[in-house]
Design an enzyme around this catalytic site. Structure first.
Site, PDB file in Angstrom:
ATOM      1  N   ARG A 210     -80.892  14.801  11.142  1.00 19.72           N
ATOM      2  CA  ARG A 210     -79.551  14.261  10.910  1.00 19.72           C
ATOM      3  C   ARG A 210     -78.510  15.130  11.605  1.00 19.72           C
ATOM      4  O   ARG A 210     -78.544  16.351  11.499  1.00 19.72           O
ATOM      5  CB  ARG A 210     -79.259  14.205   9.410  1.00 19.72           C
ATOM      6  CG  ARG A 210     -80.213  13.253   8.702  1.00 19.72           C
ATOM      7  CD  ARG A 210     -79.909  13.112   7.244  1.00 19.72           C
ATOM      8  NE  ARG A 210     -80.964  12.314   6.619  1.00 19.72           N
ATOM      9  CZ  ARG A 210     -81.026  12.017   5.333  1.00 19.72           C
ATOM     10  NH1 ARG A 210     -80.085  12.460   4.510  1.00 19.72           N
ATOM     11  NH2 ARG A 210     -82.008  11.285   4.853  1.00 19.72           N
TER      12      ARG A 210
ATOM     13  N   ARG B  96     -78.275  21.986   3.758  1.00 21.28           N
ATOM     14  CA  ARG B  96     -77.905  20.927   4.708  1.00 21.28           C
ATOM     15  C   ARG B  96     -78.310  21.343   6.118  1.00 21.28           C
ATOM     16  O   ARG B  96     -77.606  22.089   6.781  1.00 21.28           O
ATOM     17  CB  ARG B  96     -76.398  20.684   4.621  1.00 21.28           C
ATOM     18  CG  ARG B  96     -75.927  19.371   5.201  1.00 21.28           C
ATOM     19  CD  ARG B  96     -74.428  19.212   5.033  1.00 21.28           C
ATOM     20  NE  ARG B  96     -74.066  19.102   3.619  1.00 21.28           N
ATOM     21  CZ  ARG B  96     -73.970  17.944   2.966  1.00 21.28           C
ATOM     22  NH1 ARG B  96     -74.187  16.817   3.600  1.00 21.28           N
ATOM     23  NH2 ARG B  96     -73.644  17.916   1.690  1.00 21.28           N
TER      24      ARG B  96
ATOM     25  N   GLU C  79     -78.336  17.613  -5.557  1.00 28.33           N
ATOM     26  CA  GLU C  79     -79.217  16.487  -5.223  1.00 28.33           C
ATOM     27  C   GLU C  79     -80.500  16.954  -4.537  1.00 28.33           C
ATOM     28  O   GLU C  79     -80.462  17.737  -3.589  1.00 28.33           O
ATOM     29  CB  GLU C  79     -78.473  15.514  -4.305  1.00 28.33           C
ATOM     30  CG  GLU C  79     -79.328  14.340  -3.885  1.00 28.33           C
ATOM     31  CD  GLU C  79     -78.651  13.452  -2.844  1.00 28.33           C
ATOM     32  OE1 GLU C  79     -77.413  13.544  -2.695  1.00 28.33           O
ATOM     33  OE2 GLU C  79     -79.362  12.679  -2.200  1.00 28.33           O
TER      34      GLU C  79
ATOM     35  N   SER D 245     -83.231  10.925  -4.109  1.00 30.00           N
ATOM     36  CA  SER D 245     -82.364   9.774  -4.261  1.00 30.00           C
ATOM     37  C   SER D 245     -83.243   8.536  -4.185  1.00 30.00           C
ATOM     38  O   SER D 245     -83.934   8.330  -3.199  1.00 30.00           O
ATOM     39  CB  SER D 245     -81.345   9.783  -3.123  1.00 30.00           C
ATOM     40  OG  SER D 245     -80.342   8.842  -3.342  1.00 30.00           O
TER      41      SER D 245
ATOM     42  N   ARG E 179     -85.046  21.563  -0.026  1.00 31.25           N
ATOM     43  CA  ARG E 179     -84.275  21.745  -1.254  1.00 31.25           C
ATOM     44  C   ARG E 179     -85.178  22.111  -2.427  1.00 31.25           C
ATOM     45  O   ARG E 179     -84.751  22.812  -3.352  1.00 31.25           O
ATOM     46  CB  ARG E 179     -83.458  20.484  -1.565  1.00 31.25           C
ATOM     47  CG  ARG E 179     -82.345  20.293  -0.540  1.00 31.25           C
ATOM     48  CD  ARG E 179     -81.357  19.212  -0.908  1.00 31.25           C
ATOM     49  NE  ARG E 179     -80.335  19.091   0.125  1.00 31.25           N
ATOM     50  CZ  ARG E 179     -79.328  18.238   0.091  1.00 31.25           C
ATOM     51  NH1 ARG E 179     -79.198  17.405  -0.939  1.00 31.25           N
ATOM     52  NH2 ARG E 179     -78.443  18.205   1.057  1.00 31.25           N
TER      53      ARG E 179
END
Length: 417
Positions: free
Chosen positions: A261, A276, A348, A351, A388
RNA sequence: GGAGAGGUGGCUGAGUGGUUGAAAGCGGCGGUCUUGAAAACCGUUUUCCGGGCAACCGGAACGGGGGUUCGAAUCCCUCCCUCUCCGCCA
């Protein structure tokens, strides 16, 4: 894509739902108008074409019988001019409609709470109690560097900022986590698949990343190929353009991939550490189901991810996303947020989304529902984001001296006893 | 990367520019026969869009896009993909 027929059938409901997700009311009206214009243009073209087809058939008969064709030809030629024009009008309308329609997000489910952003998300429940420390817990980047698990500078050297390198136990733990997650998911009935990390434009349109979010993706210019931002893209699109048999459903799959990303809009956020990154590893769950099964499967997927965290002894909470925080393709999303003692907050880590028939309509995934073809429902969820999870293990399993314990379920994967 | 061959319905595989949405076979489904099954026989079997309560009607689709033509699966251009051989290679 949303069901355009609903524009005519039930404009009120549709626009109400879309406006909950922040779609401009004017845009919805515009969409309706374009849709009706297209239909009118189509009818016009088809009427002309039907006449042309009839005359062409006559033409063949005339020729066979040796009749004079000059009068017929004049008629047919005149009609052809009109057809060419009508076709062009239809093409333009089609393009205009598509451009708008492909950029309209999915409608949220009725039970999705209203809200502006993540602050309005609603907690469903907490699972496991956050540990207490007789010392001030450190943040993961400190622990990662202290233990030599992760090297942030060398990642930058090799690529650019927001890339990192794992060493030794850090690298091994990553691999152990991937294996553990895949095994866990497989035992829950998800078939393991291994898919390409590069996909074409069509696949990304199918799942909704394109055309709207091209800036977030890494693109291989020479080939019109993109690095996948999530395994959801290749796995969901496996059945693109297919009509599945009813007994082939539900398809429940799990895949491990790297994800890429650009994080184009994230400058300044989570710049330290590996929360991130431009490249990260993730084990994903994807399901393709009949419409009446998707709610049940959604719950299964949330449960699967939560149980995975539980097995890793990681405290977390489940959160229902509000309309403002809901992604483009999702009708409903539950996030799993893991407790990070170093940051003293939940972050988070997974999801899970039900997109209903939104992606299925774009990707043309259907099943034989008795005699007719019906769009399937598609669902996706992380289970889990590996980086994460590493962060969570480091922060939750840290000792005062900076060393890190390993969750028991991972011991077999690391040759520990 | 070089050379060649080819892309037609769920599959195999015909196809002369003019009722070809497409022969034939296989498979699938329904039926006859049978105690049941098989075999045999008969029938049926693509999808999308628009209209209609429906029967049905109209349009589109033979890898994608464009062109020639009154009319294209069939001719031309272009892109994509597959296969075979050679080269390279985890």
């Amino acid at each position: 894509m949303i069901d355009l027929k609903l524009l005519q059938k039930d404009f009120e409901t549709l626009s109400k739902k879309l406006m909950r997700k922040g779609v401009d009311a004017e845009l919805i009206v515009q969409l309706k108008e374009k849709f009706e214009e297209l239909k009118a243009a189509k009818t016009n073209f088809e009427t002309l074409q039907a006449a042309q087809n009839a005359m062409s058939k006559e033409f063949g008969i005339y020729k066979r019988e040796g009749k004079d064709i000059s009068e017929l030809k004049a008629k047919v030629d005149a009609n052809k001019v009109k057809i060419t024009e009508a076709l062009e009008v239809q093409r333009i309308k089609q393009e205009e409609l598509e451009q708008i329609a492909m950029a309209v997000p999915n409608m949220p489910d009725d039970d999705v709470p209203d809200g502006a952003d993540e602050d309005d998300n609603i907690e469903i429940k907490k699972v496991l109690t956050p540990p207490t420390f007789p010392f001030t817990p450190k943040e993961h980047w400190e622990l990662a560097e202290h233990n030599g698990w992760i090297d942030f500078e060398r990642g930058v050297k090799l690529a650019t900022s927001r890339f990192s390198v794992s060493f030794g136990m850090g690298a091994r733990l990553e691999r152990a986590l991937v294996n553990f997650m895949l095994d866990f998911n497989r035992e829950r009935g998800f078939e393991e698949v291994s898919v390409p990390a590069l996909v074409n434009r069509r696949a990304l349109e199918g799942t909704g990343q394109l055309p709207k979010f091209e800036d977030d993706l890494y693109k291989i210019d020479s080939q019109e190929m993109f690095l996948i931002p999530t395994a959801e893209v290749p796995v969901t699109n496996l059945y693109q353009d297919e009509i599945l048999t009813e007994d082939a459903l539900p398809k429940k799959m799990t895949a491990y991939t790297s994800c890429f990303r650009k994080e184009a809009g994230a400058a300044g956020r989570d710049t330290r550490g590996m929360i991130r990154q431009h490249q990260f590893h993730k084990v994903e769950l994807v399901s393709i189901s009949k419409p009446d099964e998707s709610d049940t499967i959604f719950d299964e997927m949330v449960q699967c991810a939560s149980d995975l965290l539980k097995a890793l002894e990681l405290p977390h909470r489940l959160v229902t996303l509000c309309t403002g925080d809901l992604g483009f393709s999702a009708a409903k999303t539950v996030d799993l947020e893991v407790w990070l003692p170093g940051q003293n907050t939940y972050r988070e880590i997974s999801s899970v989304s039900n997109t209903r028939d939104f992606q299925a309509r774009r990707a043309k995934i259907r099943f034989k529902d008795g005699k007719k073809n019906t769009l399937v429902h598609t669902l996706n969820g992380s289970s889990l984001a590996v980086g994460r999870t590493m962060v969570a293990i480091m922060e939750n399993f840290q000792n005062e001296d900076g060393s890190i314990d390993i969750p028991k379920v991972l011991h077999p994967y690391l040759g520990l006893h």
